[in-house]
Scaffold this active site. Sequence first.
Site, PDB file in Angstrom:
ATOM      1  NE  ARG A   1      -4.189  -1.753   2.046  1.00 27.94           N
ATOM      2  CZ  ARG A   1      -5.223  -1.842   1.205  1.00 27.94           C
ATOM      3  NH1 ARG A   1      -5.454  -0.901   0.317  1.00 27.94           N
ATOM      4  NH2 ARG A   1      -6.047  -2.874   1.277  1.00 27.94           N
TER       5      ARG A   1
ATOM      6  NE  ARG B   1      -8.562   6.822   1.547  1.00 29.16           N
ATOM      7  CZ  ARG B   1      -9.104   7.841   0.893  1.00 29.16           C
ATOM      8  NH1 ARG B   1      -8.577   9.048   0.999  1.00 29.16           N
ATOM      9  NH2 ARG B   1     -10.166   7.652   0.126  1.00 29.16           N
TER      10      ARG B   1
ATOM     11  NE  ARG C   1     -10.184   7.635  -4.250  1.00 31.34           N
ATOM     12  CZ  ARG C   1     -10.556   6.850  -3.242  1.00 31.34           C
ATOM     13  NH1 ARG C   1      -9.677   6.075  -2.660  1.00 31.34           N
ATOM     14  NH2 ARG C   1     -11.803   6.831  -2.826  1.00 31.34           N
TER      15      ARG C   1
ATOM     16  CG  ASP D   1      -9.687  -3.852  -4.350  1.00 31.03           C
ATOM     17  OD1 ASP D   1      -9.299  -3.307  -3.303  1.00 31.03           O
ATOM     18  OD2 ASP D   1     -10.502  -4.806  -4.368  1.00 31.03           O
TER      19      ASP D   1
ATOM     20  CE1 TYR E   1     -12.525  -7.912   0.056  1.00 28.68           C
ATOM     21  CE2 TYR E   1     -10.795  -9.547  -0.201  1.00 28.68           C
ATOM     22  CZ  TYR E   1     -11.209  -8.310   0.247  1.00 28.68           C
ATOM     23  OH  TYR E   1     -10.337  -7.481   0.884  1.00 28.68           O
TER      24      TYR E   1
END
Lengths: 358, 358
Positions: free
Chosen positions: A38, A42, A51, A87, A162
């Site tokens: 990651r 962010r 974003r 993702d 998922y």
Amino acid sequence: MSTRPATPASGALVRRDLPLLRAYRREPVPFTPVWFMRQAGRALPEYRAVRERAGLADIVRDPALCAEVTLQPVSRLGVDAAIVFADITTPLPGIGVDVRFVEAVGPVIDAPVRTAADVARLAPFDPAESVAPLLEAIRLVRAQSPVPVIGFAGAPFTLASYLVEGRSSRGAARLLALLRSEPGTFHGLLSRLVDTTVAYARAQVGAGAEAIQLFDSWVGVLSPWDYERAVLPHVRRVFAGLADLDVPLVLFGTGTAGLLHLQASSGATVVGLDWRVGLREAWAQLPGLAVQGNLDPSVLLGPFDGVAEQAAWILDQAAGLPGHVFNLGHGVLPPTDPDDLRRLVDLVHHRTAARAGA
Amino acid sequence: MSTRPATPASGALVRRDLPLLRAYRREPVPFTPVWFMRQAGRALPEYRAVRERAGLADIVRDPALCAEVTLQPVSRLGVDAAIVFADITTPLPGIGVDVRFVEAVGPVIDAPVRTAADVARLAPFDPAESVAPLLEAIRLVRAQSPVPVIGFAGAPFTLASYLVEGRSSRGAARLLALLRSEPGTFHGLLSRLVDTTVAYARAQVGAGAEAIQLFDSWVGVLSPWDYERAVLPHVRRVFAGLADLDVPLVLFGTGTAGLLHLQASSGATVVGLDWRVGLREAWAQLPGLAVQGNLDPSVLLGPFDGVAEQAAWILDQAAGLPGHVFNLGHGVLPPTDPDDLRRLVDLVHHRTAARAGA
């Protein structure tokens, strides 16, 4: 759609000598390479700026934007790898499963896959048709990146989690219930996901990815008994389907301290460690393999002294052994200060370069 | 409040020969003893009947009802231990922290403990004043139970996690942030909880508990580095404060596969294993100690064949070694069929009795 060769010819031999790829192959390196799970995300202000005008799904659909985001940490942090921004659920629409992203929840699947009939309805996966923008992004990154490009995919168990749960679910209770009550459906689903994952990862290498990391993030809920019998055979089939590509194959999961001796025979050439196991004890269970890891990401929320201390502990455990790539034990936490990440990269490089030169 | 001696005199010598206590001390046993974490709880219809007329807090405040619930699984399942029915947060009101129970959430603390001032405000813990009904329940159980009575307490880190987070939080993000940013406050809080836990556990033994299990359920979020430096010293102080009582001291956590070699020197005489580590590999890291565990509770949601298969795998790993107590790797899941639990108890007894007799 693409007629490019599986491995771009230009500069291929030189790139094999980039530190990340040498370390993954357990060859001597001038310093320990480092990247962060990651790392594009962010924690970086330039990512947050993107974003503000684009959602996650928008980024993955826009090759130029996806490449830009993928390369942001390479410039700012000086890391030794670019990992394609996508993702774990990115390939799922390609097998007929719609995914939407919900703020603070993550990917949500409104029509989960829970029965044999649901599994039978899954469509065959054609990467050129389903993930063309992502493949184009990989080509763009490969053309621009001074460091190797890592492609990635979800491992069958985690992808199945998922699909069955409908969203991120660490406990994977429904998927475990399926394994217990309908093992045929469970294995049918994972087999389909093996095929999908192999095709998806091969396409990424075809587009320029120089290593593949398989994320089996939720596999830490399993006992060694279940992992060995219900999951590992599927992981083996994924790696067997990629072995001829001659790229490093990384297997990463969390909570795997009790599973590492089984992952040793998965076909991976590199095993990623989370932070909840000592690197030395872990590596002793992985003869002949390279390892990646394993600083606790939460340490970066405190003073840098603590980061330096624990990074040194990890590097000392790997000292003198070929095949260590420094990373966090899981993804960068969003409140992390990117300046601390940069300092950590420099620390890893300098400490290990001094050692290599000594 | 109580003038009873620390160890009830009547039958004390005979009870030391009960299989659970012999196994905890690594003495030969006629069969492997077995009990289940959360054996008193929602899997039992007689417990659900009690809960229709009483909340969790009501049960813990009513000695007769608490004893009744504690003994329910002894009768129905034939387990080799009674574990006092309480919550990990039961002693907290005694240090001035109010707790309420919220359905589907668990214990909630509306005024979390997050600053040095909050820690300073914690009251000294007087068990006779704060948990008198629970101690009376232990006396009742001890008088009635044909099997040993286990007392329990939360370990300092896990208790601190409830106090700081305000509720159950597997990630313990706020507590980790406190450790990173205000280590003095972190250690001050854990030290206070050491004192509380020692007093609480000693009072339980004084009331008749014949072993103590310390639950450090959330400790699996930590790296070995942090566990060794930030948490283990507090655990050691708890066990050091109980050592003179001469009762087995069990340390249980989840996600601890990478921490076991450190737990080996905690002062515990028994280490409880979750299901995510092989019993044999785990035990090899715990020289001289007994082990407890470690069947995946989710296996009991499937057909009994799978339960029998995995139970046999666990028993085979312990075969011939003194000091194994069979248990699940975590609590009984509420949908578990109690008849399957009973069959599992019988299976463990018969399989190991045959071996002991062979």
